[in-house]
Design a protein around this motif. Structure first.
Motif, PDB file in Angstrom:
ATOM      1  N   UNK A   1     -10.716  12.568  14.277  1.00  0.00           N
ATOM      2  CA  UNK A   1     -11.151  12.177  12.936  1.00  0.00           C
ATOM      3  C   UNK A   1     -12.102  10.990  12.968  1.00  0.00           C
ATOM      4  N   UNK A   2     -13.120  11.038  12.104  1.00  0.00           N
ATOM      5  CA  UNK A   2     -14.038   9.912  11.940  1.00  0.00           C
ATOM      6  C   UNK A   2     -13.507   8.904  10.928  1.00  0.00           C
ATOM      7  N   UNK A   3     -12.359   9.187  10.359  1.00  0.00           N
ATOM      8  CA  UNK A   3     -11.719   8.240   9.461  1.00  0.00           C
ATOM      9  C   UNK A   3     -12.112   8.426   8.008  1.00  0.00           C
ATOM     10  N   UNK A   4     -11.436   7.654   7.161  1.00  0.00           N
ATOM     11  CA  UNK A   4     -11.701   7.719   5.723  1.00  0.00           C
ATOM     12  C   UNK A   4     -13.040   7.058   5.414  1.00  0.00           C
ATOM     13  N   UNK A   5     -13.591   7.391   4.279  1.00  0.00           N
ATOM     14  CA  UNK A   5     -14.849   6.790   3.856  1.00  0.00           C
ATOM     15  C   UNK A   5     -14.590   5.392   3.316  1.00  0.00           C
ATOM     16  N   UNK A   6     -15.613   4.535   3.278  1.00  0.00           N
ATOM     17  CA  UNK A   6     -15.438   3.209   2.698  1.00  0.00           C
ATOM     18  C   UNK A   6     -14.913   3.267   1.264  1.00  0.00           C
ATOM     19  N   UNK A   7     -15.351   4.247   0.498  1.00  0.00           N
ATOM     20  CA  UNK A   7     -14.896   4.372  -0.884  1.00  0.00           C
ATOM     21  C   UNK A   7     -13.404   4.695  -0.937  1.00  0.00           C
ATOM     22  N   UNK A   8     -12.956   5.597  -0.049  1.00  0.00           N
ATOM     23  CA  UNK A   8     -11.529   5.917  -0.009  1.00  0.00           C
ATOM     24  C   UNK A   8     -10.701   4.677   0.345  1.00  0.00           C
ATOM     25  N   UNK A   9     -11.192   3.909   1.286  1.00  0.00           N
ATOM     26  CA  UNK A   9     -10.478   2.690   1.666  1.00  0.00           C
ATOM     27  C   UNK A   9     -10.457   1.694   0.519  1.00  0.00           C
ATOM     28  N   UNK A  10     -11.585   1.552  -0.172  1.00  0.00           N
ATOM     29  CA  UNK A  10     -11.662   0.599  -1.275  1.00  0.00           C
ATOM     30  C   UNK A  10     -10.697   0.989  -2.394  1.00  0.00           C
ATOM     31  N   UNK A  11     -10.652   2.274  -2.715  1.00  0.00           N
ATOM     32  CA  UNK A  11      -9.730   2.729  -3.748  1.00  0.00           C
ATOM     33  C   UNK A  11      -8.284   2.434  -3.359  1.00  0.00           C
ATOM     34  N   UNK A  12      -7.992   2.589  -2.060  1.00  0.00           N
ATOM     35  CA  UNK A  12      -6.632   2.314  -1.591  1.00  0.00           C
ATOM     36  C   UNK A  12      -6.318   0.820  -1.694  1.00  0.00           C
ATOM     37  N   UNK A  13      -7.246  -0.023  -1.197  1.00  0.00           N
ATOM     38  CA  UNK A  13      -7.026  -1.471  -1.223  1.00  0.00           C
ATOM     39  C   UNK A  13      -6.927  -1.983  -2.661  1.00  0.00           C
ATOM     40  N   UNK A  14      -7.678  -1.382  -3.556  1.00  0.00           N
ATOM     41  CA  UNK A  14      -7.675  -1.838  -4.950  1.00  0.00           C
ATOM     42  C   UNK A  14      -6.330  -1.587  -5.634  1.00  0.00           C
TER      43      UNK A  14
ATOM     44  N   UNK B   1       0.830  -1.203   0.000  1.00  0.00           N
ATOM     45  CA  UNK B   1       0.000   0.000   0.000  1.00  0.00           C
ATOM     46  C   UNK B   1       0.866   1.255   0.000  1.00  0.00           C
ATOM     47  N   UNK B   2       1.919   1.238   0.790  1.00  0.00           N
ATOM     48  CA  UNK B   2       2.821   2.387   0.840  1.00  0.00           C
ATOM     49  C   UNK B   2       3.462   2.630  -0.523  1.00  0.00           C
ATOM     50  N   UNK B   3       3.903   1.553  -1.165  1.00  0.00           N
ATOM     51  CA  UNK B   3       4.543   1.685  -2.479  1.00  0.00           C
ATOM     52  C   UNK B   3       3.552   2.100  -3.561  1.00  0.00           C
ATOM     53  N   UNK B   4       2.268   1.875  -3.278  1.00  0.00           N
ATOM     54  CA  UNK B   4       1.238   2.294  -4.236  1.00  0.00           C
ATOM     55  C   UNK B   4       0.822   3.742  -4.022  1.00  0.00           C
ATOM     56  N   UNK B   5       1.462   4.416  -3.063  1.00  0.00           N
ATOM     57  CA  UNK B   5       1.203   5.828  -2.827  1.00  0.00           C
ATOM     58  C   UNK B   5       0.074   6.119  -1.865  1.00  0.00           C
TER      59      UNK B   5
END
Length: 497
Positions: A466-479, A439-443
């Motif tokens: 913070x209430x944290x990132x949105x599910x969409x933000x997390x999904x984009x990161x995991x993808x 994940x780190x290497x993916x930016x």
């Protein structure tokens, strides 16, 4: 209850009465409790008697408890008997003409002993005065007889002061007869450790942690008994050196001891009396430092995506289909192995139109989180949910006493990775490191990575406000994670070995 109330002849008033047991009559100072209930009504008398009987029974119980031999009484007997033996030997040497140095006992100590043991001192003085003067041989016999008299008197006095069990009575006789045979007992007694366990469990400490710390304390207790050592900093240092363990593990031993020490000094009255002025012997120890090279060599290493693809295929080839699925779940979530094994069908939820794993139990507060399901995992998750027979996505035959479902799968993974050339630095937990690295290497931002894998960021801004990132933000990161390349269709039901 009516048996405890009575009327005196010629009176209409009721009284309550309770006989005092013989073993505590002297300490309580009476043979029977009697009190007027100040009523002529039998019904009222019975009711009023309850409070008096309760108070009296508490007095009896307190008196009995006071007569119990205190913890560590054996050392008191040994000290008294040894001191008497030393005194008698000095007297006998003086009788035959040897130069004997004065006893290292002050007049204040003598007077204090007389004050605390008046009956014993009076009996001994009376016995000595009754002995006739004689020659040297006679005087020596008197000293021997005096010694025997002291032992007999000490036994009688201790028995009169305390209620001893048959086992304690036998031990008393043995210690008075041969004080040198006494084996000093560890202050970390079974009873004390049991009380500590009860307290820790009441504080909602994990059962496994309680057991592990108690095991460490039992090892220390065995060391103290075997070496007849006192509990102090030097002894703890020698014990640690005898264990031949890493600094990290030794730190865990010191933590267990320190937690116990603080508990005992707060909740154990006898311990507080014995150790209240002593420094915590589990603090300020110089443990071996792990230098840079050794530290780097001992650090866990992550797997490459190619390594995980290979291990997945190897698990499938060996018929370890459940383990193969678990490797995929770990590779696309970064979750801990037990978090994955605890997932149920009900933990597959949809938040803001994003399908997620709802991780509701973890070792840390930050570990309670939702993790979007990677697109590559969706067919696997669908299959696991359809095939589940007990609501869990990952089946397990674990018999772990702490309810850890991942135990057999963790061991199976250990055998698999060892078979394929990976050493101690590679474990299932290394897959979390793989996810973080990729994940780190993916930016992906560090705070977002921490949210996905369940780590605190260490900053108040993100961890508290913070209430944290949105599910969409997390999904984009995991993808952005590179996909594994298993050689089999992971969506199909794998063949059974």
């Amino acid at each position: 209850m009516a048996d405890f109330i009575f009327r005196k002849q010629g009176e209409s008033t009721w009284y309550v009465r309770l006989a005092v047991p013989a073993d505590v009559q002297n300490s309580i100072g009476r043979k029977v409790f009697v009190r007027s209930l100040k009523t002529a009504s039998r019904t009222e008398a019975v009711h009023c008697s309850h409070a008096h009987l309760a108070v009296w029974r508490n007095q009896i119980n307190a008196a009995r408890k006071a007569k119990e031999a205190p913890e560590g009484w054996q050392e008191t007997i040994v000290a008294a008997t040894t001191e008497a033996e030393s005194f008698i030997q000095s007297r006998k040497r003086a009788i035959i003409g040897e130069a004997v140095p004065p006893l290292n006992v002050s007049e204040a100590e003598v007077q204090a002993f007389k004050k605390s043991n008046p009956g014993l001192v009076a009996q001994l003085e009376k016995w000595v005065d009754s002995q006739p003067d004689g020659d040297v041989a006679g005087d020596l016999r008197i000293q021997d007889a005096l010694h025997l008299g002291f032992k007999a008197t000490l036994e009688r006095a201790f028995n009169a002061k305390h209620n001893l069990t048959p086992e304690q009575q036998q031990e008393l006789v043995s210690l008075i007869d041969a004080p040198a045979s006494y084996q000093k007992k560890s202050p970390l007694t079974k009873t004390r450790l049991a009380s500590f366990r009860t307290y820790r469990i009441g504080q909602n400490i994990a059962q496994k942690t309680v057991d592990q710390q108690e095991s460490k304390l039992r090892k220390l207790s065995d060391y103290l008994t075997h070496n007849q050592a006192t509990l102090d900093t030097d002894t703890v240092a020698k014990w640690l050196n005898s264990l031949d363990l890493s600094s990290k593990t030794l730190t865990q031993y010191l933590l267990a001891g320190s937690v116990f020490w603080k508990w005992a000094n707060r909740y154990d009255e006898r311990w507080l009396s014995d150790y209240k002025d002593r420094a915590n012997p589990f603090e300020n120890h110089d443990l071996p430092r792990v230098r840079g090279k050794a530290k780097a060599e001992g650090k866990r290493k992550d797997f490459s995506p190619e390594d995980l693809s290979m291990l997945h295929d190897a698990a499938m080839k060996d018929g370890l289909c459940v383990l193969a699925d678990l490797i995929l779940l770990g590779a696309y979530t970064g979750a801990r192995i037990e978090e994955l094994c605890q997932l149920k069908k009900t933990n597959i939820i949809t938040i803001e139109n994003i399908q997620c794993f709802d991780i509701i139990d973890s070792k840390t507060a930050a570990g309670i989180r939702s993790v979007p399901i990677h697109p590559a995992l969706k067919p696997v998750v669908k299959r696991l949910a359809q095939e589940s027979s007990d609501e869990y996505l990952i089946p397990s035959n674990s018999r772990n006493k702490y309810g850890i479902r991942s135990d057999p799968l963790s061991k199976a993974f250990g055998r698999l990775k060892t078979l394929h050339g990976f050493g101690k630095q590679h474990v299932f937990h290394s897959i979390r490191a793989t996810v973080v690295t990729q994940l780190l290497r993916a930016g992906v931002a560090g705070t977002l990575i921490a949210e996905i894998v369940g780590h605190e960021t260490g900053t108040v801004t993100f961890d508290v406000y913070s209430q944290g990132a949105s599910p969409l933000q997390k999904l984009k990161a995991i993808s952005k994670m590179p996909r594994l390349k298993p050689s089999v269709d992971t969506s199909a039901t794998p063949p059974q070995a």
